[in-house]
Scaffold this motif. Sequence first.
Motif, short mmCIF file in Angstrom:
data_model
loop_
_atom_site.label_atom_id
_atom_site.label_comp_id
_atom_site.label_asym_id
_atom_site.label_seq_id
_atom_site.Cartn_x
_atom_site.Cartn_y
_atom_site.Cartn_z
N VAL A 3 31.72 25.14 41.52
CA VAL A 3 32.72 26.14 41.86
C VAL A 3 32.12 27.30 42.62
O VAL A 3 31.23 28.07 42.49
N SER A 4 33.02 27.52 43.56
CA SER A 4 32.25 28.49 44.67
C SER A 4 32.55 29.97 43.82
O SER A 4 33.43 30.33 43.02
N ASP A 5 31.66 30.79 44.49
CA ASP A 5 31.76 32.23 43.93
C ASP A 5 33.28 32.80 44.10
O ASP A 5 33.82 33.45 43.18
N GLU A 6 33.71 32.64 45.11
CA GLU A 6 34.92 32.86 45.68
C GLU A 6 36.09 32.44 44.70
O GLU A 6 36.99 33.11 44.21
N GLU A 7 36.05 31.23 44.38
CA GLU A 7 37.04 30.52 43.67
C GLU A 7 37.02 31.09 42.19
O GLU A 7 37.90 31.31 41.80
N LEU A 8 35.77 31.34 41.66
CA LEU A 8 35.55 31.84 40.23
C LEU A 8 36.18 33.31 40.14
O LEU A 8 36.74 33.31 39.27
N LEU A 9 35.68 34.08 41.05
CA LEU A 9 36.15 35.21 40.98
C LEU A 9 37.71 35.59 41.34
O LEU A 9 38.50 36.25 40.60
N THR A 10 38.18 34.82 42.17
CA THR A 10 39.61 34.65 42.41
C THR A 10 40.37 34.27 41.32
O THR A 10 41.34 35.04 40.86
N ASP A 11 39.98 33.57 40.41
CA ASP A 11 40.69 32.87 39.29
C ASP A 11 40.44 33.90 38.09
O ASP A 11 41.52 34.22 37.24
N LEU A 12 39.29 34.74 38.12
CA LEU A 12 39.08 35.62 37.02
C LEU A 12 40.06 36.86 37.35
O LEU A 12 40.75 37.30 36.39
N PHE A 13 40.29 37.22 38.71
CA PHE A 13 41.19 38.41 38.81
C PHE A 13 42.51 38.08 38.73
O PHE A 13 43.19 38.86 38.14
N ARG A 14 42.84 36.98 39.04
CA ARG A 14 44.15 36.11 38.77
C ARG A 14 44.32 36.25 37.30
O ARG A 14 45.53 36.79 36.96
N ILE A 16 43.21 38.07 35.09
CA ILE A 16 43.52 39.57 34.68
C ILE A 16 44.74 40.07 34.96
O ILE A 16 45.48 40.57 34.44
N ALA A 17 45.15 39.69 36.34
CA ALA A 17 46.23 40.36 36.56
C ALA A 17 47.62 39.83 35.94
O ALA A 17 48.41 40.26 35.55
N LEU A 18 47.43 38.48 35.71
CA LEU A 18 48.49 37.97 35.16
C LEU A 18 48.72 38.08 33.32
O LEU A 18 49.70 38.27 33.12
N MET A 19 47.32 38.40 32.89
CA MET A 19 47.45 38.89 31.50
C MET A 19 47.99 40.28 31.59
O MET A 19 48.69 40.38 30.63
N ARG A 20 47.25 41.13 32.45
CA ARG A 20 48.20 42.43 32.40
C ARG A 20 49.48 42.53 32.35
O ARG A 20 50.39 43.32 31.54
N LYS A 21 50.19 41.58 33.36
CA LYS A 21 51.58 41.76 33.51
C LYS A 21 52.26 41.40 32.52
O LYS A 21 53.27 41.73 32.28
N SER A 22 51.66 40.25 31.85
CA SER A 22 52.44 39.55 30.77
C SER A 22 52.39 40.65 29.61
O SER A 22 53.40 40.88 28.85
N PHE A 23 51.18 41.12 29.01
CA PHE A 23 51.10 42.04 28.24
C PHE A 23 51.92 43.24 28.42
O PHE A 23 52.60 43.91 27.44
N ASP A 24 52.10 43.80 29.59
CA ASP A 24 52.90 44.88 29.82
C ASP A 24 54.27 44.70 29.74
O ASP A 24 54.97 45.59 29.09
N ARG A 25 54.62 43.55 30.16
CA ARG A 25 56.25 43.41 29.99
C ARG A 25 56.46 43.20 28.54
O ARG A 25 57.62 43.54 28.26
#
Length: 143
Positions: A3-14, A16-25
């Motif tokens: 897995v490329s660094d880019e793909e791994l970090l993109t998945d991690l950031f995505r 986190i963002a989805l988790m925050r959005k779900s929790f916040d909602r």
Amino acid sequence: MNVSDEELLTDLFRTIALMRKSFDRAMTEQGASLAQTKVLMCIKARSGNARAVDIAEIMGVAPRTATEALDGLERDGLIRRIPDKEDRRVKRLTLTPAGEAAVAVAEPLRRQLMTKLLANLNPSERLNFHAALQKLLEGLADA
């Protein structure tokens, strides 16, 4: 499989963002957003000794940003600013009964959401994930 660094970090950031959005909602539907709950919990943990500068430091935000968040919480009746007995320039933060109630509702919900999110990982995956996160945190601490 690599897995490329880019793909791994993109998945991690995505994630986190989805988790925050779900929790916040979910939390906003119960009365206090994720961000509001975090601030309220910081104030509660300080047992009436929190100052705006403490909240800014804990949350990793600029003092002005913390002040704006605290203004909103005060306007919503969730916190009170009380003058410090020894230094009248300082205001101590305390939860109002409405703020206490918001934390009482939000904290169990936050824990429930965490449990639900992590239920997709078996115990071995949880251990490996935790170990990987710890290595990332160690690397960031050294930076």
